[in-house]
Design a protein around this motif. Structure first.
Motif, PDB file in Angstrom:
ATOM      1  N   TYR A 152      -7.057   9.304   7.898  1.00 50.29           N
ATOM      2  CA  TYR A 152      -6.300  10.328   7.178  1.00 50.29           C
ATOM      3  C   TYR A 152      -5.787  11.397   8.139  1.00 50.29           C
ATOM      4  N   CYS A 157      -3.289   5.334   4.655  1.00 48.56           N
ATOM      5  CA  CYS A 157      -3.988   4.818   5.838  1.00 48.56           C
ATOM      6  C   CYS A 157      -3.291   3.598   6.419  1.00 48.56           C
ATOM      7  N   GLN A 182      -0.681   5.144   8.526  1.00 48.96           N
ATOM      8  CA  GLN A 182      -1.293   5.699   9.733  1.00 48.96           C
ATOM      9  C   GLN A 182      -1.663   4.590  10.720  1.00 48.96           C
TER      10      GLN A 182
END
Length: 273
Positions: free
Chosen positions: A126, A164, A167
């Motif tokens: 995160y 995520c 990411q």
């Protein structure tokens, strides 16, 4: 196997869970892991046959006096840097997973960008979680954005949400989701290698003593098989996110202690980077 290796394994307890979400409790884990490690219920032998105190020198640095404030990261970095400077292998007992960021900062300062093998139910990528960029759900975002790792391989992941996934793509993280898990699918990393084990990566049937119970995880034997195939030199490791208040008959603490033993043996056999 009766010869003691020159590189001691330094245990460092990190009694903090200030960056936990949902539940607190991992601050009590270092004490629980040590109690299980030295319990007369077991013995000091790893599965390779190397024994703590005979073939493996354990240098227990105790718990850091963490105050759960902004100064804790500097204490963690300094303790890891001191272990490395002393020629010891730093093996950190968490604590919540936020501690991995300052640990890796210190390891990378000594060795340059490293490879990381991360076992977890969650990717911990995160950008921030609930407004906390230092959350235990964010350490690998901090590590990757600072270029501290060359490769990050994550195993056991089974909670990969849209953010995520984005990411992971942004940082080039290599994720072996649990639904696709096979030992052979996990790449062999060259090292220098850092190992981070979140106890909730293991199925709660084997490790119920965690704050975020997530069914469908790794078995104990699968985790051990992953560890035993590591050939690269280890430069550090952590075992985090045990929550003793959620444990059943101490079985998760016993498992954490076993992982400490196995990591110590692998660090001894594989030698220095």
């Amino acid at each position: 196997m009766g010869e003691v290796n020159a590189r001691p394994v330094r245990l460092i307890g990190l009694p903090t869970d200030i960056h936990s979400s949902f539940l607190r409790g991992p601050a009590a884990a270092p004490t629980a892991i040590r109690a299980a490690l030295w319990s007369e219920a077991g013995n000091p032998a790893s599965e390779s046959g190397l024994e703590l105190g005979a073939d493996i020198v354990i240098d227990d640095g105790g718990d850091l006096p963490l105050a759960e404030n902004a100064g804790d990261d500097a204490l963690i970095r300094a303790s890891v840097a001191a272990a490395i400077a002393d020629g010891a292998f730093p093996l950190l007992l968490g604590g919540d997973h936020s501690v991995t960021f300052p640990i890796v900062e210190a390891v990378a300062a000594a060795h340059g960008p490293i490879d990381i093998l991360h076992i977890d139910a969650h990717p911990d990528l995160y950008d921030d979680f609930e407004g906390d960029p230092r959350s235990h759900a964010s350490p690998f975002a901090r590590i990757m954005e600072r270029g501290l790792a060359r490769r990050l391989v994550q195993v056991g992941i089974r909670t990969l949400n849209r953010h995520c996934r984005e990411q992971a793509a942004r940082f080039g993280v290599e994720i072996i989701e649990m639904r696709h898990f096979a030992i052979e699918a996990v790449p062999r990393l060259d090292g220098p290698l850092y190992l981070s084990i979140d106890m909730d990566g293991i199925d709660p049937a084997f490790a119920p003593g965690v704050s975020h119970v997530e069914p469908g995880g790794l078995t104990v034997r699968e985790v051990l098989a992953l560890l035993h195939r590591i050939e690269a030199p280890l430069v550090g490791a952590d075992v985090v996110e045990l929550n003793p208040s959620r444990d059943v008959s101490g079985i998760t603490a016993a498992l954490a202690a076993k992982l400490v033993k196995e990591i110590a043996a692998i660090a001894t056999v594989n030698g220095r980077p």
